[in-house]
Structures are given as C-alpha cells and as structure tokens.
Scaffold this active site. Structure first.
Site, PDB file in Angstrom:
ATOM      1  N   SER A 199       0.827  -1.211   0.000  1.00 11.06           N
ATOM      2  CA  SER A 199       0.000   0.000   0.000  1.00 11.06           C
ATOM      3  C   SER A 199       0.860   1.260   0.000  1.00 11.06           C
ATOM      4  O   SER A 199       1.862   1.349   0.704  1.00 11.06           O
ATOM      5  CB  SER A 199      -0.900  -0.005   1.232  1.00 11.06           C
ATOM      6  OG  SER A 199      -1.707   1.152   1.237  1.00 11.06           O
ATOM      7  N   LYS A 258      -3.732   2.032  -2.124  1.00  9.80           N
ATOM      8  CA  LYS A 258      -3.377   3.172  -1.263  1.00  9.80           C
ATOM      9  C   LYS A 258      -4.460   3.394  -0.206  1.00  9.80           C
ATOM     10  O   LYS A 258      -5.636   3.161  -0.457  1.00  9.80           O
ATOM     11  CB  LYS A 258      -3.225   4.416  -2.152  1.00  9.80           C
ATOM     12  CG  LYS A 258      -2.715   5.639  -1.433  1.00  9.80           C
ATOM     13  CD  LYS A 258      -2.278   6.692  -2.445  1.00  9.80           C
ATOM     14  CE  LYS A 258      -1.999   8.028  -1.755  1.00  9.80           C
ATOM     15  NZ  LYS A 258      -0.956   7.939  -0.726  1.00  9.80           N
ATOM     16  N   ALA A 293       6.660  11.231   3.813  1.00 10.56           N
ATOM     17  CA  ALA A 293       5.637  11.792   4.698  1.00 10.56           C
ATOM     18  C   ALA A 293       4.544  12.368   3.802  1.00 10.56           C
ATOM     19  O   ALA A 293       4.365  13.574   3.689  1.00 10.56           O
ATOM     20  CB  ALA A 293       6.223  12.867   5.597  1.00 10.56           C
ATOM     21  N   CYS A 335       0.431   4.329  10.354  1.00  6.70           N
ATOM     22  CA  CYS A 335       0.977   5.413   9.534  1.00  6.70           C
ATOM     23  C   CYS A 335       1.659   6.444  10.433  1.00  6.70           C
ATOM     24  O   CYS A 335       1.017   7.033  11.299  1.00  6.70           O
ATOM     25  CB  CYS A 335      -0.102   6.103   8.706  1.00  6.70           C
ATOM     26  SG  CYS A 335       0.568   7.477   7.748  1.00  6.70           S
ATOM     27  N   ILE A 394       6.204  -5.085   8.007  1.00  2.00           N
ATOM     28  CA  ILE A 394       5.980  -3.976   8.917  1.00  2.00           C
ATOM     29  C   ILE A 394       5.683  -2.697   8.128  1.00  2.00           C
ATOM     30  O   ILE A 394       6.012  -2.606   6.945  1.00  2.00           O
ATOM     31  CB  ILE A 394       7.237  -3.725   9.809  1.00  2.00           C
ATOM     32  CG1 ILE A 394       8.462  -3.498   8.939  1.00  2.00           C
ATOM     33  CG2 ILE A 394       7.433  -4.870  10.787  1.00  2.00           C
ATOM     34  CD1 ILE A 394       9.732  -3.118   9.693  1.00  2.00           C
TER      35      ILE A 394
END
Lengths: 306, 249
Positions: A23, A47, A72, A132, A192
């Site tokens: 993703s 996504k 980011a 996130c 992860i």
C-alpha cells in the site's frame, strides 16, 4: 508461470503467487496497468482510504537515505466514496484480489471506511492501517498501544464483510505484545510499516516538511525479518504478509524463511516499476530450480533448523 | 517506459554542472520540450530513488538527447563519473512539457539549473519561426553555461546575483532593462523566480516547476502542488509545466 508451487490460500485471499505491491507504493494500480497486466499479481494492496478526501502534508514529502527513503505523504487520497466509484471500479477488469488499506483519525472513521469498502466485489480483505507515522491524528497512535489496537480491530471486524489484516508498526517497544493483542481477533497481520526517521539538509534543517517521515526500502529489511521471526514464535498459525525492503528473490525467500506466508513489494516499485512481474517470474524459476513442491516448503526454516 | 541508454559523452560545463549525452531508441518518443527523464543512479539498492532531470536537447537524427544536471549529492556525483559506453537506466519521456504556440516574439527566462529544458524549447520555437529573447540568471560567473548556445538562437542576456558576469542582479533586473513587446513568456527556475515573474509579467506565460520526486509517474504522491482552485495535483504527471496563475507558488 502460475505454477501451483506458488499458489497460496490465506483468509479471503486466493493468491496465484505470494507477490503483491504494498500500500502507498502502487496508488490504485492505473499507472502500473499501462506497464503490465495487473492480473499477474498475487494481490494488490491499494493506497490508504480515509472517510473524507485528504490533501496530505506540504512538500517536500520524500527524501532519499542510504538504501532507503523517507516519506511523509500524509495519506493523500480522494476519500472512500470516490475510491469505490472510480478506483475500485477500474480494477474490476483485472482478475486479482484487492486488499483495501483503511485509515482514519478516530475509531468511527475506520469503522465507516471498513464497512463501505468491504462491500466492494473485488475487495477480498482489509488491511487496517494503525501504523501510519505521518499524520497528526490517528494512524500510529492506534498502533502503539496494544489495548487501543485491540479495541479498534474488534470494532472493524464487526462491520467488515471480508477478513481483516492488521498492519503493525515497528515503532513499538514490543512487537510481540502488539501482535498478541490483536492476534486472536484479526484474520492476519501485515508487517511492517515504516520506521520513523529524519534527514537534514546541508544547513542542518529537516528536509521533510513534516520534520519526520517513514523509512522504507532495503535498509529496513533486517528489522522486518527479525520482527516477523519474533511474532512467528508466539503466534505459529496467524497469516503474515511480510514486507520491508524486498528487492530480489533471495529477499522473498528470507521472508518465507522467518515465517511469512506471502510478501509485499514497496519502495522498489519506484526504483524499478517492473519489479513485481520480474520477481514473480524469477520466484517461479527459483522454486523449480530448488526442486521444491511448494514455496512454503521453506516456510519457517530460519527457526525450524535451530 | 523503462529503457537502457548508452552514454555517448559527458563533461563538466560549469561549477558542478554536468552535460551528458545519451543514445538509445527511446529518443524517438521525445517530442515536447520541457519533459524529463527519471534516471536510476546504478543497479544496486543503495540509491532507491531515481533523479528527475529535464531534457535539454533532442537529436532525432542520431537517436541522442542531452541532459544537464547539478552534481550536488552522492547520487548525482556517481552519475557524473559515468563515461562513454556506460549504460544508464531511465524512465522516459515523463511529464507534459511546454505548449508550442505560434507567436511572433517570446521571452524565455531560465534560472540556474532551470536553464536546460529551455534550450530545446527555444530550438523548437525558432524552427517554427518564433523570435526568442533569452534571459539566463545564475548566482555567479562560475555557474554560467549555455550562453553561446542560446545566443545562436536569439538575443541573450545573462544576469548574475553577485555581478561577476553580465547584468548584476536577478533575471527581473535584466528583463526591466529590455524595452520590447513579448507575446508570451516561458520560464524554468527557482520557485521564487517563477513567483515574481508570474506576478510582474503582464503577458501570458508558462512555468516549469521542480519538486522532490518519488516514482516520477504519478503513483507515490510525493511531488504535489496546489492549484488556484485548491486541488493538490501531481507535478510529475500533470506538470511540470503549468500556465501562469494555475498553481499557487
């Protein structure tokens, strides 16, 4: 190709092969569909979807680091309703299961998105994004406290029509505690997510507008391998989709060896847009070259041989 | 989209500025000035992000094109070490490029490493019979490149911030010294230069933006910019060239 040695069945997912784009590194597939047939993929992790459309963080949003990168982005996406009407609709033409990444700022956001997106005919599983690191609210805060993660997973399981995989954050003291806290509710784990990091420019200031970003790419593979290895010792049966820095077939074998069932390819999709089909082909060749009946003959060999 | 190119020639043409000529079949798909290529540093995993570099010159006859870049970091320094016969993995051509309009006289304004794509632009405009006047801005004399090449295409003025060469000051100082009418301007350079040009130039114009990129083909959402309507769009696929006023600078 499509040899049965690579078929893998996981909750909700019949995978032709264990390789899928991760993703955030594949958008919603349209750009890659111009390069190769998306039906060749094991699955697609699209996504992250949030309830409302999001514009994300200011730029700069990415910075390269040694054998890796920081990002980011901040979950920029057009919102779940748009994704259902357009992006998922577009993907219906391909014979490939979709794993929908679900994100939010509050528990109710996750519940709304999971409820809606799990009803799409091609969404076969949900990946719960509680990790996130790049948004101020939600995201990682759900993924660093075991009890919060457990409650959120439980609420999402109640509304989802498809199996729920929880994406674990490496930014925790004990990955085993996190995995255990959601392990009996979730249908599987993906691990992860990125590691929180920072890079400075030559004037000593952070490059990313968000100051910090998530580190991905080959640099994080050792961290991910260890975490999957640890979790696998305590949860021998939970499905795990492993990811973190995969760039070649040997990396995939490493992930299977520490106990992952399937793998996702992230950052290297940017470096080499053809990496997924290339790896599917070479994994097929590697498995027959090794004379294996099935890729999973190698599963867990990292600890089984101890 | 992904192609292996062969290095024909590479040389240093100003302080840290390198000009590399590449040869390969994909050159035939390069048409519009202002497009860019996304260059992989090498085939190891030490540099996972490609470098977006604009196309400076296209030579269809020899299937060659030229890129000019600044070797500022470790990756581009490695790139600058490549020589004739080495291969380079590129994604190409990417981005939209400058629209070619049939005007009488246009102003072309480049700042620093924003100068390169304007050379192919000016070549193509001149081929169409459009008169071009060029303003090239650099920090200092040691940074100046391609002045003679632009002079061969039309009137060219150089400005340096420290006054060590040409007009002292910024491109805007050199522009205000001109007393001519232009139908349109084309610009590429630092954001602050593009902002000042967009605000002060009365005529229509096109600007090419720069941003740190991830994938280069619309997937990662790294290189976004804000439109006047408040949408955040991807520079790599919807840009890098935009009409004046279209993007919030």
């Amino acid at each position: 190709m499509n040899s049965s040695a690579l078929n893998i069945t996981l909750p909700g997912l019949d995978l032709k092969n264990p390789i899928m784009p991760a993703s955030g590194c594949f958008s919603f597939g349209e750009e890659f569909s111009k390069l190769y047939d998306l039906s060749d993929l094991g699955a697609i992790m699209i996504k992250a979807a949030t309830h409302e459309a999001r514009t994300g963080n200011r730029t700069p949003r990415v910075a390269e680091t040694s054998s890796g990168m920081l990002n980011a982005i901040g979950l920029q996406n057009p919102g779940v309703d748009h994704i259902l009407a357009h992006e998922l609709k577009f993907l219906e033409q391909f014979d490939v299961p979709i794993i929908a990444n679900v994100a939010g700022s509050a528990v109710d956001d996750y519940v709304i998105v999971a409820d809606k997106i799990s009803k799409a005919s091609n969404v076969k599983a949900i990946e719960l994004n509680i990790s996130c690191p790049n948004v101020k609210e939600g995201g990682i805060q759900f993924g660093t406290d075991p009890e919060t993660a457990r409650r959120l997973t439980s609420r999402v399981k109640e509304v989802s029509d498809v199996p729920v995989y929880v994406k674990l954050s490496p930014n925790v003291t004990s990955i085993v505690d996190m995995a255990r806290s959601v392990g009996d509710i979730a249908d599987g784990l993906t691990m992860i997510n990125t590691l929180v990091g920072m890079r400075l420019d030559n004037r000593g200031r952070p490059i990313l507008s968000n100051t910090t970003g998530g580190l991905s790419g080959p640099a994080i593979k050792p961290v991910s391998l260890n975490m999957i290895y640890q979790v696998r010792q305590h949860l021998p049966h939970i499905p795990i989709i492993g990811m973190g820095g995969i760039s070649n077939v040997d990396d995939i074998l490493d992930y299977i060896s520490v106990g992952a069932d399937a793998v996702a390819i992230g950052t290297m999709n940017f470096t080499d847009p053809m990496i997924c089909p290339t790896l599917i082909q070479s994994l097929d060749e590697k498995v027959s070259e090794m004379g294996l009946d099935h890729l999973h003959d190698l599963k867990g060999r990292a600890y089984k041989t101890l | 989209m992904k192609n292996l190119m062969t290095v024909v020639d590479q040389k240093c043409i100003a302080d840290k500025i390198h000009e590399m000529v590449l040869e390969g079949d994909i050159t035939s798909s390069m048409k519009t000035p202002g497009q860019f290529v996304h260059v992989r540093i090498n085939d190891t995993t030490e540099h996972v992000l490609r470098r977006p570099i604009s196309i400076a010159d296209i030579d269809h006859e020899h299937s060659r094109f030229t890129v000019i870049y600044r070797a500022e970091g470790e990756g581009t320094r490695k790139l600058s070490k490549l020589g004739s016969g080495d291969t380079v993995d590129i994604l190409s051509p990417l981005g939209n490029g400058y629209p070619l309009e049939q005007n009488d006289h246009v102003l072309i304004v480049g700042g620093g490493i924003g100068v390169p794509p304007l050379y192919e632009l000016s070549k193509q405009l001149n081929r169409m019979g459009v008169k071009t006047t060029h303003i090239l801005g650099f920090n200092s004399k040691k940074d100046v490149f391609y002045e003679e090449k632009f002079k061969a295409l039309g009137e060219t003025h150089v400005a340096t911030a420290d006054g060590s060469y040409g007009t002292e000051g910024f491109v805007t100082d050199a522009i205000s010294a001109l007393d001519q009418h232009f139908d349109c301007f084309y610009a590429c350079g630092p954001k602050v230069m593009l902002k000042v040009l967009s605000e002060t130039m009365e005529m229509d114009g096109y600007i090419s933006l720069e941003e740190r990129m991830g994938c280069g083909f619309g997937v990662c959402y790294a290189c976004v910019c804000e439109t006047a309507e408040g949408d955040w769009i991807k520079l790599c696929t919807e840009g890098p060239v935009f009409r004046k006023g279209e993007i919030v600078l």
